[in-house]
Write a protein that holds these residues in place. Structure first.
Motif, PDB file in Angstrom:
ATOM      1  N   PHE A 292      20.213  -3.668 -55.138  1.00  9.26           N
ATOM      2  CA  PHE A 292      21.058  -2.760 -54.362  1.00  9.26           C
ATOM      3  C   PHE A 292      21.967  -1.958 -55.289  1.00  9.26           C
ATOM      4  O   PHE A 292      22.109  -0.735 -55.133  1.00  9.26           O
ATOM      5  CB  PHE A 292      21.917  -3.552 -53.371  1.00  9.26           C
ATOM      6  CG  PHE A 292      21.233  -3.879 -52.080  1.00  9.26           C
ATOM      7  CD1 PHE A 292      21.005  -2.902 -51.126  1.00  9.26           C
ATOM      8  CD2 PHE A 292      20.820  -5.178 -51.807  1.00  9.26           C
ATOM      9  CE1 PHE A 292      20.381  -3.203 -49.917  1.00  9.26           C
ATOM     10  CE2 PHE A 292      20.193  -5.496 -50.611  1.00  9.26           C
ATOM     11  CZ  PHE A 292      19.975  -4.500 -49.662  1.00  9.26           C
ATOM     12  N   TRP A 293      22.597  -2.645 -56.216  1.00 10.97           N
ATOM     13  CA  TRP A 293      23.513  -2.005 -57.157  1.00 10.97           C
ATOM     14  C   TRP A 293      22.794  -0.919 -57.956  1.00 10.97           C
ATOM     15  O   TRP A 293      23.296   0.179 -58.138  1.00 10.97           O
ATOM     16  CB  TRP A 293      24.079  -3.084 -58.070  1.00 10.97           C
ATOM     17  CG  TRP A 293      25.112  -2.672 -59.060  1.00 10.97           C
ATOM     18  CD1 TRP A 293      25.877  -1.540 -59.044  1.00 10.97           C
ATOM     19  CD2 TRP A 293      25.507  -3.409 -60.211  1.00 10.97           C
ATOM     20  NE1 TRP A 293      26.731  -1.523 -60.128  1.00 10.97           N
ATOM     21  CE2 TRP A 293      26.524  -2.667 -60.857  1.00 10.97           C
ATOM     22  CE3 TRP A 293      25.111  -4.632 -60.755  1.00 10.97           C
ATOM     23  CZ2 TRP A 293      27.139  -3.105 -62.031  1.00 10.97           C
ATOM     24  CZ3 TRP A 293      25.731  -5.076 -61.912  1.00 10.97           C
ATOM     25  CH2 TRP A 293      26.726  -4.324 -62.544  1.00 10.97           C
ATOM     26  N   GLY A 294      21.585  -1.229 -58.404  1.00  9.15           N
ATOM     27  CA  GLY A 294      20.816  -0.269 -59.191  1.00  9.15           C
ATOM     28  C   GLY A 294      20.447   0.972 -58.403  1.00  9.15           C
ATOM     29  O   GLY A 294      20.532   2.100 -58.907  1.00  9.15           O
ATOM     30  N   LEU A 295      20.031   0.788 -57.144  1.00  9.83           N
ATOM     31  CA  LEU A 295      19.633   1.941 -56.341  1.00  9.83           C
ATOM     32  C   LEU A 295      20.828   2.776 -55.905  1.00  9.83           C
ATOM     33  O   LEU A 295      20.726   3.997 -55.797  1.00  9.83           O
ATOM     34  CB  LEU A 295      18.849   1.485 -55.115  1.00  9.83           C
ATOM     35  CG  LEU A 295      17.399   1.074 -55.348  1.00  9.83           C
ATOM     36  CD1 LEU A 295      16.726   0.743 -54.024  1.00  9.83           C
ATOM     37  CD2 LEU A 295      16.611   2.166 -56.041  1.00  9.83           C
ATOM     38  N   GLU A 296      21.948   2.133 -55.632  1.00  7.94           N
ATOM     39  CA  GLU A 296      23.102   2.870 -55.124  1.00  7.94           C
ATOM     40  C   GLU A 296      23.761   3.741 -56.193  1.00  7.94           C
ATOM     41  O   GLU A 296      24.073   4.895 -55.944  1.00  7.94           O
ATOM     42  CB  GLU A 296      24.133   1.899 -54.538  1.00  7.94           C
ATOM     43  CG  GLU A 296      23.696   1.213 -53.260  1.00  7.94           C
ATOM     44  CD  GLU A 296      23.442   2.196 -52.135  1.00  7.94           C
ATOM     45  OE1 GLU A 296      24.086   3.257 -52.090  1.00  7.94           O
ATOM     46  OE2 GLU A 296      22.577   1.903 -51.286  1.00  7.94           O
ATOM     47  N   THR A 297      23.998   3.172 -57.380  1.00  3.46           N
ATOM     48  CA  THR A 297      24.774   3.926 -58.384  1.00  3.46           C
ATOM     49  C   THR A 297      24.250   3.784 -59.807  1.00  3.46           C
ATOM     50  O   THR A 297      24.981   4.037 -60.765  1.00  3.46           O
ATOM     51  CB  THR A 297      26.248   3.471 -58.381  1.00  3.46           C
ATOM     52  OG1 THR A 297      26.317   2.067 -58.719  1.00  3.46           O
ATOM     53  CG2 THR A 297      26.913   3.699 -57.036  1.00  3.46           C
ATOM     54  N   ASN A 298      22.985   3.371 -59.969  1.00  2.00           N
ATOM     55  CA  ASN A 298      22.486   3.126 -61.328  1.00  2.00           C
ATOM     56  C   ASN A 298      23.388   2.164 -62.081  1.00  2.00           C
ATOM     57  O   ASN A 298      23.804   2.407 -63.211  1.00  2.00           O
ATOM     58  CB  ASN A 298      22.337   4.435 -62.102  1.00  2.00           C
ATOM     59  CG  ASN A 298      20.975   5.067 -61.923  1.00  2.00           C
ATOM     60  OD1 ASN A 298      20.025   4.418 -61.464  1.00  2.00           O
ATOM     61  ND2 ASN A 298      20.867   6.333 -62.257  1.00  2.00           N
ATOM     62  N   PHE A 299      23.748   1.069 -61.401  1.00  2.00           N
ATOM     63  CA  PHE A 299      24.601   0.029 -61.972  1.00  2.00           C
ATOM     64  C   PHE A 299      25.970   0.572 -62.377  1.00  2.00           C
ATOM     65  O   PHE A 299      26.555   0.165 -63.374  1.00  2.00           O
ATOM     66  CB  PHE A 299      23.907  -0.652 -63.164  1.00  2.00           C
ATOM     67  CG  PHE A 299      22.521  -1.120 -62.835  1.00  2.00           C
ATOM     68  CD1 PHE A 299      22.314  -2.244 -62.048  1.00  2.00           C
ATOM     69  CD2 PHE A 299      21.405  -0.418 -63.262  1.00  2.00           C
ATOM     70  CE1 PHE A 299      21.033  -2.662 -61.712  1.00  2.00           C
ATOM     71  CE2 PHE A 299      20.122  -0.827 -62.939  1.00  2.00           C
ATOM     72  CZ  PHE A 299      19.941  -1.954 -62.155  1.00  2.00           C
ATOM     73  N   GLY A 300      26.464   1.480 -61.559  1.00  2.00           N
ATOM     74  CA  GLY A 300      27.806   2.008 -61.767  1.00  2.00           C
ATOM     75  C   GLY A 300      27.899   3.213 -62.663  1.00  2.00           C
ATOM     76  O   GLY A 300      28.999   3.726 -62.898  1.00  2.00           O
TER      77      GLY A 300
END
Length: 415
Positions: free
Chosen positions: A128-136
């Motif tokens: 989820f983190w990767g898809l939402e913001t490329n790990f921030g």
């Protein structure tokens, strides 16, 4: 419910992202000064009623100016309808897989604690983190308070965004935030996991125990918040999202679709198997078959946790991407079939296709250019009548057959 990362792209899925706002007809412009001022007064009263301080209500909300570009984003429709191949290939990438594995190792102990507490396996949180913001690496740069105020003063989604604005102001005070540093997506999603203000207020967690919840700068807070959110959405501990499956020749594709779940034992009886040929088993677990790229692409069997993913972002493409990315981060292999080359339809072409299906008597609902459940069902029914594989996908052959099909004239109506 949270993500706006894929809003600008219409997809061949059950819908758009769950908070997508494509306009149909109503094209209101940026509010003029007087009406915007009146809107600010209304919002200030709503903020006061919700417990926002007078200082924040006057000094912050009272000073907001409309952001004209926000409404243009809200009204944007793409020229082309994106295929599953186009969507998936841009999201499940080697970079995201490798970076996800790095993050999985970096936060290994903390993630294990989260899994124990909330029941959500670590690889899903990382996906989820990767898809939402490329790990921030990209969390958005739009100022949240002005963006939400602009949308709250636009009649089309005023009630929803007014509520989110008030929650953003309460959040600002609760976490003692600098409103100038509250930045995110154009529609108000914030931080590593792109939470809307309401979700931030209700589900965000202090992951590192420092007494603050900072989803912009604190990875542990973001991961703990994602785990808590997914638990509350109904994540079933001990179950996966779904899996790629192999469909036998001669399979009846009219059985496919998320709206037609069956016990896993039913699919075993249809000779649907795991990729390696192992049977799916005789469980009574409800599961549905998806063929997002038609019969030439991979097929997926999805379970109840897939529905939980869709409550985060209501797109089947997104759900499959999250699930498969999580599997890859956790060491699983690639899809068994290469992504097929698919037709690149314009939105207008897809709308014309839907209109013709309706004329032919296959009710697909509004001709909106979105390949949702009703359109897939109509496509399958048409494909059966003309002897095509009824996978519900608008292949070039199917579109051409629809285009050339004669529309019967009702003599009774013309007599």
């Amino acid at each position: 419910m949270i993500s706006f990362s894929s809003f600008k792209t219409l997809v061949f899925a059950t819908g758009l992202t769950s908070l997508s706002f494509v306009a149909h007809g109503q094209q209101s412009s940026t509010p003029e000064a007087d009406s915007f001022g009146q809107c600010i007064e209304r919002l200030q009263q709503e903020a006061r009623d919700a417990g926002v301080s007078e200082r924040t209500t006057v000094d912050i909300l009272g000073q907001v100016k409309p952001l004209e570009r926000i409404l243009s984003y809200d009204r944007n429709q793409p020229e082309f309808v994106q295929t599953f191949t186009g969507y998936f290939s841009k999201r499940v990438t080697d970079w995201r897989i490798n970076k996800g594995r790095e993050k999985l190792q970096e936060h290994k102990e903390f993630l294990a604690e989260l899994t124990k507490q909330y029941g959500v396996p670590a690889q899903y949180l990382i996906a989820f983190w990767g898809l939402e913001t490329n790990f921030g690496s990209y969390k958005g740069k739009t100022p949240i308070i002005p963006a939400l105020t602009t949308l709250a003063c636009d009649q089309r989604r005023s009630v929803y965004f007014s509520g989110e604005l008030v929650q953003a102001l309460l959040l600002l005070e609760r976490e003692e935030l600098d409103h100038k540093q509250m930045v995110g997506s154009w529609a108000g999603a914030m931080g590593h996991t792109q939470f809307m203000p309401t979700a931030y207020m209700k589900y965000a967690k202090d992951g590192d125990g420092d007494g603050k919840i900072d989803l912009w700068n604190n990875e542990l807070d973001a991961l703990a918040s994602a785990a808590h959110f997914l638990q509350n959405l109904g994540w079933k501990t001990g179950y996966r999202w779904g899996r790629e499956v192999i469909i036998p020749e001669g399979f009846d594709y009219q059985l496919a679709g998320k709206s037609q779940p069956q016990p896993l034992s039913f699919w075993s009886q249809q000779n649907v198997t795991q990729v390696g040929g192992k049977p799916l088993g005789e469980s009574d677990l409800k599961s549905a078959l998806l063929v997002p790229a038609g019969h030439t692409g991979s097929a997926f069997m999805v379970y109840p946790n897939f529905d939980v993913i869709l409550r985060w972002n209501n797109s089947e493409y997104y759900g499959i991407a999250v699930g498969h990315l999580a599997d890859r981060i956790n060491g699983k292999g690639t899809l068994s079939k290469p992504l097929p080359e698919l037709p690149n339809y314009t939105l207008v072409e897809m709308q014309q296709f839907q209109e013709k299906l309706n004329q032919l008597g296959y009710d697909v609902g509004e001709a909106d250019g979105i390949l949702g459940p009703a359109t897939r069902k109509g496509v399958r029914a048409f494909q059966v009548t003309v002897g095509l594989i009824a996978d519900g996908y608008p292949s070039k052959e199917t579109v051409e057959a629809v285009k050339n099909a004669p529309v019967e004239i009702d003599d009774a109506k013309n007599s």
